[in-house]
Write a protein that holds these residues in place. Structure first.
Motif, PDB file in Angstrom:
ATOM      1  N   LYS A   1      49.189  37.383  59.968  1.00 13.69           N
ATOM      2  CA  LYS A   1      49.502  38.211  58.791  1.00 13.69           C
ATOM      3  C   LYS A   1      49.223  39.657  59.148  1.00 13.69           C
ATOM      4  O   LYS A   1      48.260  39.942  59.859  1.00 13.69           O
ATOM      5  CB  LYS A   1      48.620  37.819  57.614  1.00 13.69           C
ATOM      6  CG  LYS A   1      49.100  36.596  56.882  1.00 13.69           C
ATOM      7  CD  LYS A   1      48.230  36.336  55.682  1.00 13.69           C
ATOM      8  CE  LYS A   1      48.521  34.948  55.126  1.00 13.69           C
ATOM      9  NZ  LYS A   1      47.388  34.442  54.355  1.00 13.69           N
TER      10      LYS A   1
ATOM     11  N   GLN B   1      48.647  44.662  55.782  1.00  8.80           N
ATOM     12  CA  GLN B   1      49.111  44.812  54.407  1.00  8.80           C
ATOM     13  C   GLN B   1      49.082  43.476  53.670  1.00  8.80           C
ATOM     14  O   GLN B   1      48.634  43.392  52.531  1.00  8.80           O
ATOM     15  CB  GLN B   1      50.530  45.411  54.412  1.00  8.80           C
ATOM     16  CG  GLN B   1      50.958  45.997  53.085  1.00  8.80           C
ATOM     17  CD  GLN B   1      49.895  46.913  52.490  1.00  8.80           C
ATOM     18  OE1 GLN B   1      49.268  47.706  53.182  1.00  8.80           O
ATOM     19  NE2 GLN B   1      49.623  46.765  51.191  1.00  8.80           N
ATOM     20  N   GLN B   2      49.528  42.420  54.353  1.00  9.46           N
ATOM     21  CA  GLN B   2      49.520  41.100  53.719  1.00  9.46           C
ATOM     22  C   GLN B   2      48.096  40.636  53.433  1.00  9.46           C
ATOM     23  O   GLN B   2      47.827  40.024  52.402  1.00  9.46           O
ATOM     24  CB  GLN B   2      50.205  40.072  54.633  1.00  9.46           C
ATOM     25  CG  GLN B   2      51.722  40.191  54.637  1.00  9.46           C
ATOM     26  CD  GLN B   2      52.329  39.349  55.748  1.00  9.46           C
ATOM     27  OE1 GLN B   2      52.088  39.585  56.929  1.00  9.46           O
ATOM     28  NE2 GLN B   2      53.088  38.352  55.372  1.00  9.46           N
TER      29      GLN B   2
ATOM     30  N   GLU C   1      46.962  42.365  50.351  1.00 10.06           N
ATOM     31  CA  GLU C   1      47.584  41.794  49.151  1.00 10.06           C
ATOM     32  C   GLU C   1      46.976  40.439  48.796  1.00 10.06           C
ATOM     33  O   GLU C   1      46.708  40.147  47.629  1.00 10.06           O
ATOM     34  CB  GLU C   1      49.108  41.666  49.360  1.00 10.06           C
ATOM     35  CG  GLU C   1      49.808  42.996  49.148  1.00 10.06           C
ATOM     36  CD  GLU C   1      51.220  43.018  49.738  1.00 10.06           C
ATOM     37  OE1 GLU C   1      51.793  41.918  49.952  1.00 10.06           O
ATOM     38  OE2 GLU C   1      51.738  44.118  49.984  1.00 10.06           O
ATOM     39  N   ASP C   2      46.735  39.601  49.804  1.00 17.56           N
ATOM     40  CA  ASP C   2      46.089  38.290  49.587  1.00 17.56           C
ATOM     41  C   ASP C   2      44.758  38.452  48.882  1.00 17.56           C
ATOM     42  O   ASP C   2      44.425  37.722  47.951  1.00 17.56           O
ATOM     43  CB  ASP C   2      45.789  37.612  50.940  1.00 17.56           C
ATOM     44  CG  ASP C   2      46.982  36.834  51.456  1.00 17.56           C
ATOM     45  OD1 ASP C   2      48.033  36.874  50.782  1.00 17.56           O
ATOM     46  OD2 ASP C   2      46.859  36.214  52.525  1.00 17.56           O
TER      47      ASP C   2
END
Ligand code: HEC
Ligand SMILES: [Cu+2]
Length: 371
Positions: free
Chosen positions: A196, A199-200, A203-204
């Motif tokens: 990931k 950024q991911q 967000e998670d």
């Protein structure tokens, strides 16, 4: 009611309770969302543990409550209970089944550990050298660039070659799930494959906790002294190897233009993490505060006093043991800043930034908080 009915009823209750317990467990103790191939596999194993724990918990609690409530002594029943000597099939079952489950998990866990530690992908790996020390991380990239931040590409195996400069530290990025102790004088490896982007990951985390401003960090998981909680580094997971290489250059070049701001940058965790020992708000730390340091009259261990001018500050940084401030210990401050500043200045000069003198920036910053 017949025994079979009781058994069926209790079993149904166990099944229902297991599901409820599992959901309550996972709601109260949610796992960190994984961001690596290894983390995904570990999560499956950890989830299986949760499942087994839920069933066991329900099994014990349901049978206990069922017995207490359903087999309660009836009004006026003064007789003895049925005498039971034992139940061999049951005893065999409750010995074999847990043993089987434990052995099953042991095999699963061992295989997973061997898989995660396997050096099979090392030839294609992105190799970073990691040094842990009181209280900062240093990362050296394949091209020789040294940074205080970890930059890695996504979907590519990463191999960390790690060593400690002083005492035992422990490298841990929670979202990658893997962790490894660093020992002085011994090279330790750690492998993971991020899947990931940064950024991911952010967000998670936002989805899980609702907290804004989270950023993935390398943490030290070994209590290693007063600055332990300050021993962290930023983690950047980029889309590709090319992007990771570009990011390393960006971080290297992305330093403030103003010498005072740059001095503060060197002080921070992104720079050389002097902040893990030196405060700038007057509070005492492992080392003296920098608030008001420039021009301050320092009382030394030797009993002399000295005015903190440029020469004294330079000596304090390049040869920390030459003069010890009273009330503080020798051999605590890192002894290699002269070489490290020179290496960073050379990295910058190679990219056209030959105007940066780290020592001077730090002195400018000290002056700015000594008015
Ligand atoms: C591991 C803790 C630690 C770190 C990290 C550290 N220092 Fe220090 N520093 C000390 C201690 C302890 C002293 C006081 C003992 C002495 O005089 O050497 C000190 C003293 C100093 C002094 C003299 C202070 C005074 O009041 O006279 C300066 C200047 C200084 N450090 C600069 C730095 C800079 C610049 C960095 C980062 C590049 C840094 N230190 C990182 C522990 C640290
Ligand atoms: Cu540590």
């Amino acid at each position: 009611m017949s025994n079979t009915r009781h058994l069926l009823q209790a079993s149904a209750l166990v099944a229902i309770s297991s599901v409820i317990v599992y959901y309550v467990f996972t709601a109260f103790f949610p796992f960190m969302p994984s961001a690596s191939v290894e983390g995904d596999k570990i999560l499956v194993l950890a989830n299986a543990h949760y499942l087994v724990i839920s069933v066991l918990f329900a099994l014990i609690i349901v049978f206990m409550l069922y017995s207490i409530l359903v087999f309660k002594r009836k009004e006026g029943d003064d007789g003895d209970g049925v005498y039971m000597h034992g139940n061999t099939p049951l005893e065999i079952a409750w010995t074999i089944m847990p043993l089987g489950i434990v052995v099953f998990f042991a095999i699963w866990g061992t295989n997973l550990l061997l898989d995660i530690n396997s050096s099979a992908g090392d030839a294609d790996a992105f190799v970073v050298e990691v040094e842990g020390r009181k209280w900062a991380w240093k990362f050296t990239y394949p091209d020789g660039t040294e940074l205080a931040s970890l930059v890695v590409p996504k979907d590519m195996p990463v191999l960390l070659q790690m060593e400690s400069a002083d005492i035992i530290h422990s490298f841990w990025i929670p979202e990658f799930s893997v962790k490894q102790d660093l020992l002085p004088g011994v090279k330790k490896q750690l492998r993971f494959t991020p899947n990931k982007t940064q950024q991911q990951i952010i967000e998670d985390q936002f989805e899980r906790t609702g907290i804004e401003g989270y950023r993935p960090l390398v943490r030290c998981a070994e209590i290693c002294g007063t600055g332990h909680s300050e021993m962290y580094a930023n983690v950047y997971v980029m889309n590709s190897l090319a992007e990771a290489e570009a990011e390393i250059q960006r971080i290297l070049n992305d330093i403030p233009e103003d010498p005072i701001a740059r001095g503060e940058y060197w002080w921070s965790a992104e720079g050389f993490n002097c902040q893990s020992c030196h405060s700038i708000d007057g509070s005492d730390g492992t080392g003296p505060t920098w608030l008001g340091i420039y021009g301050r009259e320092e009382l030394l261990e030797s009993g002399e006093t000295i005015i903190a001018d440029d020469a004294y500050i330079q000596e304090s940084i390049y040869a920390p043991n030459a003069k010890i401030v009273q009330g503080y210990a020798a051999n605590v401050m890192i002894q290699t800043y002269e070489q490290e500043f020179a290496a960073r200045e050379a990295d910058l000069a190679a990219r056209g930034r030959d105007d940066v003198v780290i020592l001077q920036d730090i002195i400018e910053f000290m002056k700015s908080i000594s008015e």
